[in-house]
Design a protein around this motif. Sequence first.
Motif, PDB file in Angstrom:
ATOM      1  N   PRO A  11     -16.709   3.823  -1.721  1.00  0.00           N
ATOM      2  CA  PRO A  11     -15.383   3.417  -1.263  1.00  0.00           C
ATOM      3  C   PRO A  11     -15.139   1.934  -1.528  1.00  0.00           C
ATOM      4  O   PRO A  11     -15.883   1.091  -1.023  1.00  0.00           O
ATOM      5  CB  PRO A  11     -15.417   3.715   0.241  1.00  0.00           C
ATOM      6  N   ILE A 122       4.640 -12.067   2.414  1.00  0.00           N
ATOM      7  CA  ILE A 122       3.299 -11.894   1.863  1.00  0.00           C
ATOM      8  C   ILE A 122       3.171 -10.530   1.202  1.00  0.00           C
ATOM      9  O   ILE A 122       2.136 -10.192   0.675  1.00  0.00           O
ATOM     10  CB  ILE A 122       2.211 -12.027   2.950  1.00  0.00           C
ATOM     11  N   TRP A 123       4.248  -9.710   1.239  1.00  0.00           N
ATOM     12  CA  TRP A 123       4.124  -8.290   0.929  1.00  0.00           C
ATOM     13  C   TRP A 123       4.312  -7.986  -0.549  1.00  0.00           C
ATOM     14  O   TRP A 123       4.530  -8.867  -1.368  1.00  0.00           O
ATOM     15  CB  TRP A 123       5.090  -7.502   1.812  1.00  0.00           C
ATOM     16  N   HIS A 143      -2.841   2.335 -11.602  1.00  0.00           N
ATOM     17  CA  HIS A 143      -2.200   3.059 -10.483  1.00  0.00           C
ATOM     18  C   HIS A 143      -3.196   3.604  -9.473  1.00  0.00           C
ATOM     19  O   HIS A 143      -2.806   4.237  -8.494  1.00  0.00           O
ATOM     20  CB  HIS A 143      -1.228   4.117 -10.993  1.00  0.00           C
ATOM     21  N   THR A 144      -4.495   3.366  -9.706  1.00  0.00           N
ATOM     22  CA  THR A 144      -5.514   3.691  -8.705  1.00  0.00           C
ATOM     23  C   THR A 144      -6.586   2.607  -8.783  1.00  0.00           C
ATOM     24  O   THR A 144      -6.662   1.870  -9.770  1.00  0.00           O
ATOM     25  CB  THR A 144      -6.205   5.047  -8.987  1.00  0.00           C
ATOM     26  N   ALA A 145      -7.444   2.545  -7.761  1.00  0.00           N
ATOM     27  CA  ALA A 145      -8.548   1.577  -7.778  1.00  0.00           C
ATOM     28  C   ALA A 145      -9.481   1.877  -8.948  1.00  0.00           C
ATOM     29  O   ALA A 145      -9.984   0.966  -9.606  1.00  0.00           O
ATOM     30  CB  ALA A 145      -9.308   1.635  -6.451  1.00  0.00           C
ATOM     31  N   TYR A 175      -1.517  -5.338  -1.533  1.00  0.00           N
ATOM     32  CA  TYR A 175      -1.636  -4.627  -0.259  1.00  0.00           C
ATOM     33  C   TYR A 175      -1.694  -3.121  -0.413  1.00  0.00           C
ATOM     34  O   TYR A 175      -2.685  -2.498  -0.044  1.00  0.00           O
ATOM     35  CB  TYR A 175      -0.533  -5.038   0.729  1.00  0.00           C
ATOM     36  N   VAL A 176      -0.620  -2.532  -0.979  1.00  0.00           N
ATOM     37  CA  VAL A 176      -0.563  -1.072  -1.058  1.00  0.00           C
ATOM     38  C   VAL A 176      -1.773  -0.545  -1.843  1.00  0.00           C
ATOM     39  O   VAL A 176      -2.343   0.487  -1.509  1.00  0.00           O
ATOM     40  CB  VAL A 176       0.751  -0.624  -1.729  1.00  0.00           C
ATOM     41  N   MET A 177      -2.172  -1.272  -2.880  1.00  0.00           N
ATOM     42  CA  MET A 177      -3.394  -0.910  -3.608  1.00  0.00           C
ATOM     43  C   MET A 177      -4.528  -1.908  -3.361  1.00  0.00           C
ATOM     44  O   MET A 177      -5.677  -1.522  -3.228  1.00  0.00           O
ATOM     45  CB  MET A 177      -3.121  -0.859  -5.117  1.00  0.00           C
ATOM     46  N   HIS A 179      -5.661  -3.626  -0.976  1.00  0.00           N
ATOM     47  CA  HIS A 179      -6.487  -3.524   0.222  1.00  0.00           C
ATOM     48  C   HIS A 179      -6.772  -2.083   0.641  1.00  0.00           C
ATOM     49  O   HIS A 179      -7.405  -1.851   1.658  1.00  0.00           O
ATOM     50  CB  HIS A 179      -5.835  -4.285   1.379  1.00  0.00           C
ATOM     51  N   THR A 180      -6.265  -1.114  -0.125  1.00  0.00           N
ATOM     52  CA  THR A 180      -6.551   0.283   0.197  1.00  0.00           C
ATOM     53  C   THR A 180      -7.906   0.675  -0.367  1.00  0.00           C
ATOM     54  O   THR A 180      -8.173   0.437  -1.539  1.00  0.00           O
ATOM     55  CB  THR A 180      -5.452   1.209  -0.371  1.00  0.00           C
ATOM     56  N   ILE A 181      -8.731   1.249   0.506  1.00  0.00           N
ATOM     57  CA  ILE A 181     -10.094   1.604   0.113  1.00  0.00           C
ATOM     58  C   ILE A 181     -10.112   3.071  -0.295  1.00  0.00           C
ATOM     59  O   ILE A 181      -9.631   3.932   0.454  1.00  0.00           O
ATOM     60  CB  ILE A 181     -11.051   1.334   1.297  1.00  0.00           C
ATOM     61  N   GLU A 182     -10.618   3.354  -1.468  1.00  0.00           N
ATOM     62  CA  GLU A 182     -10.682   4.729  -1.955  1.00  0.00           C
ATOM     63  C   GLU A 182     -11.905   4.893  -2.852  1.00  0.00           C
ATOM     64  O   GLU A 182     -12.492   3.899  -3.263  1.00  0.00           O
ATOM     65  CB  GLU A 182      -9.386   5.094  -2.686  1.00  0.00           C
ATOM     66  N   PRO A 183     -12.306   6.141  -3.145  1.00  0.00           N
ATOM     67  CA  PRO A 183     -13.537   6.318  -3.916  1.00  0.00           C
ATOM     68  C   PRO A 183     -13.400   5.803  -5.352  1.00  0.00           C
ATOM     69  O   PRO A 183     -12.408   6.091  -6.023  1.00  0.00           O
ATOM     70  CB  PRO A 183     -13.759   7.837  -3.916  1.00  0.00           C
TER      71      PRO A 183
END
Lengths: 394, 186
Positions: A11, A122-123, A143-145, A175-177, A179-183
């Motif tokens: 993650p 900040i967004w 578009h993905t991590a 932010y939307v990507m 700081h989003t945690i994903e596999p």
Amino acid sequence: MALETVKKAIPLSTNHAIANAVKDLDVDVISAYPITPQTTVVEKISEFIAKGELDAEYIHVESEHSALSAAISASLTGARAFTATASQGFALMHEMLHIASGLRAPLVMSVAMRSLSAPISIWNDQSDLFNARDSGWIILFAHTAQEAYDTIIQAYKIAEDQNVLLPVMVGYDGYVMSHTIEPVITESREKVIKFAPKKQYPYKLDPDKPVSIGAITPPEYYYEFKYQQVNAVNNSLPTIEKVDEEFGKTFGRSYGLMECYMCEDAEALIMTNASYASTLKAFLPDIRKEGIKVGLLRVRLYRPFPLQKFIEYTSDKKTVLVIDRAISYGAPFQGPLANEISGAIVREGLKLNLISVVAGIGQRTVEYEDFLALARLAYEGKKHKETIFYGVRE
Amino acid sequence: MYLELRFHGRGGEGAVTAATILARAAVLEGKYAQAIPNFSAERRGAPVEVYSRISDKPIEKHSQVRNPDAIVVLDYELIKMVNVLSGLKPNGIAIVNSPVNEPLDNVKTYCVDATKIAKSHNLVISGWPTVNTAILGAVSKALGIVSIDSISNAIAEQFSSPNIAKANAAAALDAYKMTSLCGDSY
């Protein structure tokens, strides 16, 4: 991803995925101004260096302008150089963006795309990157991590290709990507370096053979230098495509230059990038259940713009609805990408209805109902002369 | 299976870490997961929200969670300040770090005294009990989607110090055992 492969995933936020890519690429020099709007990309890289997982020179500079200056200089000595930025920091770099491309410095920069002040926000939106679109860089969106990790690796192979020698920026949504945690599946350094070996920069700065670069150039020559950049950016396209294909063969993941999703039987397309593209992918099956035959046209390579792909994907479509998350104030269409698409339509004589939509400014959230409304608009295919500022309170 | 969660905590309390460990645990089981901090002008102690998604299929969606299947409250005082039930799905559940063992209004609520558990394992930083790992034991029990073993393994991966990891995993296990439906109303 099959179930066996996801088990190998870890993650990571997109920021940390990018830091891992920098580590796995064995980048030599990282320069950063480590205060907001800087991201956790450079924070994680400094951890890797502190733990001895990456042997690199980490330069703490006094501003983003200096961050990019240092990365350019490092790059021109033949080092593999990296910096990361966002928002106001990116804006402060602006002068150096043009110097990086003018000097043909093959460095890579990640951009967690964010809005610009004033007023302070900040967004997320994409005002920072679209302000820099004409700076002569190759520009890719993830578009993905996972795609961000993969694209940073691809970016060095593209930038350092002897037929390209251009800086590359990789944009993803703040932010939307970021700081989003994903596999994310990360690869071994050995495999990454084998795919993207460090190339000798052909005109590198060398104290034993001193040269001046970027010196004053009179009207008799300046134009030709700029025209060389025109050709360099345009001619990089086949290399970018080839690198993605090779990446697919090596690592089993590839993305293309532009992606058309649920495209074949679609009558209209929604053109967007980064997190809006991934979110729309999730929503499209439900939108289709409403009988609205739309697909997604995802912008991955932005500069050079893959015009032939655009023509191919839109050839049998009636309408393309372009979502911009940046504003081109006072322009005929006030979304920068929509303006360019209108240019493409004129240039190619396409019979394609263009709807320009601005949305998500300052991270105004766009939910399922909003995408559904925009899909309806695209599917109806009416003519809209004015840019639609979706969701704004007047 | 596709679940969306919303964590309610305070800035600096570790809600982001909780969601990250949950995502890690889900990934360890071969599932797909996201942890999504919702950033604002951060102040330590101010109410914050963090979202998470867990699915057995790849998750394309990148946005905030508006209609969660479950809400997780790390700090009981927050229910007086924030409408923690806002947007909760009709059959949604609440998982609350509660000293009083009372359900939230008309919602299936699971209670655990995570603060007490955290203190019992000396999980106190600067005078603040860190309940973010204990609450995950409650999440594991209430949802039945991610096993307590996976939570424990994810905690071990999250913390570099084995001793700290051990104390946090023990707190999660205690919470797992002690979590139950609140009060007598269910």
